[in-house]
Structure formats: structure tokens, C-alpha cells
Design a protein around this motif. Structure first.
Motif, short mmCIF file in Angstrom:
data_model
loop_
_atom_site.label_atom_id
_atom_site.label_comp_id
_atom_site.label_asym_id
_atom_site.label_seq_id
_atom_site.Cartn_x
_atom_site.Cartn_y
_atom_site.Cartn_z
N PHE A 72 18.44 -14.74 -46.30
CA PHE A 72 19.76 -15.36 -46.16
C PHE A 72 20.51 -15.36 -47.49
O PHE A 72 21.71 -15.11 -47.54
CB PHE A 72 19.62 -16.79 -45.66
CG PHE A 72 20.91 -17.45 -45.29
CD1 PHE A 72 21.51 -17.21 -44.06
CD2 PHE A 72 21.56 -18.31 -46.17
CE1 PHE A 72 22.71 -17.80 -43.71
CE2 PHE A 72 22.76 -18.92 -45.84
CZ PHE A 72 23.34 -18.66 -44.60
N CYS A 78 20.03 -17.33 -55.42
CA CYS A 78 19.01 -18.37 -55.60
C CYS A 78 18.95 -18.82 -57.06
O CYS A 78 18.96 -20.02 -57.36
CB CYS A 78 17.64 -17.86 -55.16
SG CYS A 78 17.47 -17.54 -53.40
N ILE A 132 27.14 -19.42 -44.18
CA ILE A 132 26.64 -20.57 -43.41
C ILE A 132 27.52 -20.82 -42.20
O ILE A 132 27.03 -21.04 -41.08
CB ILE A 132 26.58 -21.83 -44.30
CG1 ILE A 132 25.51 -21.66 -45.38
CG2 ILE A 132 26.29 -23.07 -43.46
CD1 ILE A 132 25.52 -22.76 -46.43
N ILE A 180 21.30 -26.79 -42.73
CA ILE A 180 20.69 -25.54 -43.18
C ILE A 180 20.01 -25.81 -44.51
O ILE A 180 20.59 -26.40 -45.43
CB ILE A 180 21.71 -24.38 -43.29
CG1 ILE A 180 20.96 -23.07 -43.53
CG2 ILE A 180 22.77 -24.63 -44.34
CD1 ILE A 180 21.77 -21.82 -43.24
N MET A 182 18.02 -23.98 -47.56
CA MET A 182 17.84 -22.67 -48.18
C MET A 182 16.81 -22.77 -49.31
O MET A 182 16.92 -23.63 -50.18
CB MET A 182 19.18 -22.16 -48.72
CG MET A 182 20.25 -22.02 -47.64
SD MET A 182 21.95 -21.86 -48.29
CE MET A 182 22.35 -23.60 -48.63
N TYR A 183 15.82 -21.88 -49.29
CA TYR A 183 14.76 -21.91 -50.29
C TYR A 183 15.15 -21.07 -51.50
O TYR A 183 15.59 -19.93 -51.36
CB TYR A 183 13.45 -21.40 -49.69
CG TYR A 183 12.96 -22.22 -48.53
CD1 TYR A 183 12.65 -23.57 -48.68
CD2 TYR A 183 12.81 -21.65 -47.26
CE1 TYR A 183 12.20 -24.33 -47.61
CE2 TYR A 183 12.35 -22.41 -46.19
CZ TYR A 183 12.06 -23.74 -46.36
OH TYR A 183 11.61 -24.49 -45.31
N ASP A 221 15.00 -17.25 -48.01
CA ASP A 221 15.03 -17.61 -46.59
C ASP A 221 15.78 -18.94 -46.39
O ASP A 221 15.92 -19.74 -47.33
CB ASP A 221 13.61 -17.76 -46.03
CG ASP A 221 12.96 -16.40 -45.78
OD1 ASP A 221 13.58 -15.38 -46.11
OD2 ASP A 221 11.82 -16.38 -45.26
N ALA A 222 16.23 -19.16 -45.17
CA ALA A 222 16.93 -20.41 -44.83
C ALA A 222 16.51 -20.87 -43.44
O ALA A 222 16.28 -20.05 -42.55
CB ALA A 222 18.44 -20.20 -44.88
N SER A 252 15.24 -25.99 -53.44
CA SER A 252 15.95 -25.73 -52.19
C SER A 252 17.39 -26.21 -52.30
O SER A 252 17.74 -26.99 -53.19
CB SER A 252 15.26 -26.43 -51.01
OG SER A 252 15.27 -27.84 -51.20
N THR A 254 20.47 -27.69 -49.70
CA THR A 254 20.71 -28.22 -48.35
C THR A 254 22.20 -28.38 -48.10
O THR A 254 22.95 -28.80 -48.99
CB THR A 254 20.02 -29.58 -48.18
OG1 THR A 254 18.63 -29.45 -48.46
CG2 THR A 254 20.21 -30.11 -46.77
#
Length: 263
Positions: A72, A78, A132, A180, A182-183, A221-222, A252, A254
Motif C-alpha cells: 500500500f 514509510c 486511502i 486503516i 499502515m505498517y 502493507d495496510a 505504524s 493510523t
């Protein structure tokens, strides 16, 4: 003799026809393959923003509704979010059900920060916000500011619901519809996101085996899940939490999304 020549001619014609047909078919398949990858959209800004051809959805549960979007975020996105957040991290809080304000609690042991309204206008943040909105099908203006979190070894977030049980927070934008998560980091042991009321199996949460469904944090990833059901009511099955981090750091981001615009 003449018949053999005619037969040979027909056979040759059919053979060439098959070859030409096969070439056309291969060209058609090639076009399909190219249309599923990003190279065709290098100059398409919208496709690049949405990560078309890279992002892959995986439905984990329909009750509660949970989807994992692989890839994602890009690695650069990130790292950007982590860099922006790091100098401003503070001890995380939870919502007080009586006042609607944030209070410190041993239920949540991470540190975090919220991006500012001004940072929301930055190109990278705008790209993430747009992505998103498209994949959640919830307008950008219904989203709260992105929160970036860091969980260190031994830290966790006990099971909770994201929807509000107080009236204070419902005044601005209504109830939370979806979340959602998200890492932003790799090489984390533990730190799974768990949904104890999803599925009928078991999963590993930190060093424990629990009932429900667990999602391992993978950089980029999310996890998208809904706090409200299709009937418009709060979904009690959306109960979720963050498992204890056993080693490394779990980062993460959010974003919570409301029923109406939050502005």
C-alpha cells in the motif's frame, strides 16, 4: 497430381494462418500482461499515486470486514512518515468515555504523534490520503489527521473498539466508520494486529496463541477494517488490538474515517 498440389497449397495456407493467428494471440496476451503492471502508467500520475499494478488487496474477513492491502505504501513513504514523526513522539493516550478527551492509560503503551493540518497539504501526504480515500471509498474530507505510532519491546495495545461510546467526539464528523492501519517498519518480532472476534481459528499474538485472526506487520502493507456494519450500526466484532512487541520496533500510521467531513 493436381489434387496433391491443391492439398499442399491448402495445408501451407492453413499453416501460415495458424502461425499468424498465434502471433496475434501472443501480441494480445503481451498487451494484457503489460496492462497489469506499472510500466504502462509511468507517465500517468494518478496511476502512480494509487500504485496500480503494485498494490494487491486480500480479503481476510467479511465479519468484521477486514482487507489487507499489500504494498500500500512505498518504502520511501514509510521512511518519510517515520522521519517526520520521530522528533515529536509523545506517550500515547486513549479516549476518556466520559469527557471524550485523551488520557494516559496502561491499556496503550506506545508513543505517537499526529500530523498537522499543514502537513496534510504536503505532496507525499496528499498522495497517501488520496490512496486511502479511493480504496476505502470514503471521502478524504471525512478522515481524521494521520497518527504515527511506535511500539518498542514489551509495548502493546489491548483489545478495543475504534467507534466512540461518548457523545463529545460525535459532534465533529459523526461516528468512526473505518480505520486503516499502515505498517512502516520491518524486522519486528510480535506486534501483530489481532481481531479476537474474527474467524474461528487460532493465531500467534506476540508469544501467545489466541483465538481469532492476526495480521503480521509487514513494511508497506495496510489493514483496512470497518467499525460500522452495512446496517449502519457499530460492529462489535471489530474489536482489535496490538500484540506485544517481542523484538525490534513496530512503527505504524493510523487513519480513522468518519461519517461526515471532519473540517
Amino acid at each position: 497430381m493436381g489434387g496433391m498440389r491443391i492439398a499442399f497449397g491448402l495445408l501451407t495456407f492453413v499453416t501460415f494462418g495458424m502461425i499468424i493467428g498465434a502471433l496475434f494471440q501472443l501480441a494480445f496476451i503481451r498487451r494484457l500482461e503489460e496492462s497489469s503492471g506499472i510500466p504502462q502508467w509511468v507517465d500517468d500520475k494518478e496511476a502512480v499515486v494509487l500504485r496500480l499494478g503494485i498494490l494487491k488487496p486480500e480479503v481476510l474477513s467479511w465479519s468484521p470486514r477486514i482487507i489487507v492491502f499489500h504494498n500500500f505504501l512505498s518504502m520511501e513513504e514509510c521512511d518519510y512518515l517515520r522521519a517526520v514523526a520521530h522528533p515529536r513522539l509523545q506517550i500515547s493516550t486513549v479516549v476518556d468515555t466520559k469527557t471524550g478527551k485523551g488520557i494516559k492509560s496502561d491499556v496503550r503503551t506506545s508513543s505517537g504523534m499526529f500530523l498537522s493540518p499543514e502537513e496534510r497539504k504536503y505532496p507525499i501526504i496528499q498522495a497517501i490520503e488520496r490512496r486511502i480515500a479511493v480504496y476505502s471509498q470514503i471521502p478524504e474530507e471525512n478522515g481524521e489527521l494521520i497518527q504515527v505510532l511506535r511500539y518498542e519491546k514489551g509495548q502493546f495495545y489491548r483489545a478495543h473498539h475504534d467507534y466512540f461510546s461518548d457523545t463529545f467526539n460525535l459532534k465533529r464528523g459523526g461516528q468512526r466508520v473505518a480505520t486503516i492501519l499502515m505498517y512502516l517498519s520491518d524486522n519486528v518480532e510480535g506486534g501483530e494486529t489481532y481481531f479476537p472476534m474474527a474467524g474461528s481459528g487460532e493465531c500467534t499474538c506476540g508469544a501467545k496463541t489466541i483465538k481469532g485472526l492476526c495480521v503480521k506487520p509487514v513494511k508497506g502493507d495496510a489493514v483496512l477494517f470497518w467499525s460500522m456494519g452495512l446496517d449502519g450500526q457499530s460492529d462489535m466484532n471489530s474489536l482489535h488490538g496490538g500484540c506485544e512487541v517481542l523484538a525490534g520496533e513496530k512503527w505504524s500510521a493510523t487513519k480513522w474515517m468518519r461519517q461526515r467531513a471532519t473540517n
